[in-house]
Motif scaffolding. Structure first.
Motif, mmCIF file in Angstrom:
data_model
loop_
_atom_site.group_PDB
_atom_site.id
_atom_site.type_symbol
_atom_site.label_atom_id
_atom_site.label_comp_id
_atom_site.label_asym_id
_atom_site.label_seq_id
_atom_site.Cartn_x
_atom_site.Cartn_y
_atom_site.Cartn_z
ATOM 1 N N MET A 180 93.410 20.430 86.988
ATOM 2 C CA MET A 180 93.804 20.186 85.609
ATOM 3 C C MET A 180 95.082 19.355 85.613
ATOM 4 S SD MET A 180 94.632 23.070 82.814
ATOM 5 C CE MET A 180 96.130 22.944 81.917
ATOM 6 N N THR A 181 95.018 18.204 85.030
ATOM 7 C CA THR A 181 96.196 17.352 84.928
ATOM 8 C C THR A 181 96.800 17.496 83.539
ATOM 9 O OG1 THR A 181 94.920 15.453 84.190
ATOM 10 C CG2 THR A 181 95.264 15.686 86.559
ATOM 11 N N MET A 182 98.102 17.438 83.494
ATOM 12 C CA MET A 182 98.797 17.603 82.223
ATOM 13 C C MET A 182 99.617 16.346 81.951
ATOM 14 S SD MET A 182 101.152 20.751 80.933
ATOM 15 C CE MET A 182 102.608 20.481 81.898
ATOM 16 N N ASN A 183 99.362 15.733 80.835
ATOM 17 C CA ASN A 183 100.100 14.546 80.420
ATOM 18 C C ASN A 183 101.300 14.992 79.594
ATOM 19 O OD1 ASN A 183 101.011 12.086 79.617
ATOM 20 N ND2 ASN A 183 99.165 11.504 78.504
ATOM 21 N N ILE A 184 102.497 14.698 80.091
ATOM 22 C CA ILE A 184 103.707 15.157 79.408
ATOM 23 C C ILE A 184 103.854 14.537 78.025
ATOM 24 C CG2 ILE A 184 105.271 13.423 80.325
ATOM 25 C CD1 ILE A 184 107.266 15.810 80.706
ATOM 26 N N TRP A 185 103.347 13.329 77.836
ATOM 27 C CA TRP A 185 103.473 12.654 76.548
ATOM 28 C C TRP A 185 102.603 13.318 75.479
ATOM 29 C CZ3 TRP A 185 107.731 10.290 76.443
ATOM 30 C CH2 TRP A 185 108.218 9.661 77.568
ATOM 31 N N GLU A 186 101.638 14.092 75.907
ATOM 32 C CA GLU A 186 100.800 14.813 74.948
ATOM 33 C C GLU A 186 101.597 15.928 74.254
ATOM 34 O OE1 GLU A 186 96.771 17.585 75.070
ATOM 35 O OE2 GLU A 186 97.290 16.340 76.792
ATOM 36 N N TYR A 187 102.599 16.453 74.944
ATOM 37 C CA TYR A 187 103.374 17.571 74.414
ATOM 38 C C TYR A 187 104.749 17.157 73.891
ATOM 39 C CZ TYR A 187 99.613 19.986 76.649
ATOM 40 O OH TYR A 187 98.362 20.395 76.987
#
Length: 103
Positions: free
Chosen positions: A1-8
């Motif tokens: 699972m990758t998490m895009n910091i710009w999404e949050y």
């Protein structure tokens, strides 16, 4: 699972704004409560308004995603620290305590 910091990032910024409204309102309330004719009513009303706004903002920002809620809470708590540092005793805001007065 990758998490895009710009999404949050928008949730974090929303937390900063919510925190500034909540804790800025608290600071204003505390400054003005000493002049109020009914200080208890002023404190309770201020709390209910600030808490209602903050909870509504958390709900909207969260949008059913707990990671957005976590980012929002991080911004909220960071703003608490910033305003405590900036407006607390010894900060640049006027204070009734002198610099040498123990708390």
């Amino acid at each position: 699972m990758t998490m895009n910091i710009w999404e949050y990032a928008p949730a974090f910024i929303g937390g900063l704004v919510t925190g500034s409204l909540y804790f800025g309102g608290l600071w204003l309330t505390v400054r003005h409560v000493i002049h109020a004719r009914r200080p208890a009513l002023m404190l309770w009303t201020s709390f209910l308004v600030r808490a209602s706004i903050a909870l509504a903002a958390f709900y909207v920002i969260m949008g059913g995603n707990w990671l957005r809620l976590a980012a929002c809470m991080a911004g909220f708590l960071l703003m608490r620290q910033v305003l405590t540092w900036r407006l607390g005793p010894g900060g640049s805001a006027p204070s009734r305590m002198g610099k040498g007065t123990p708390i």
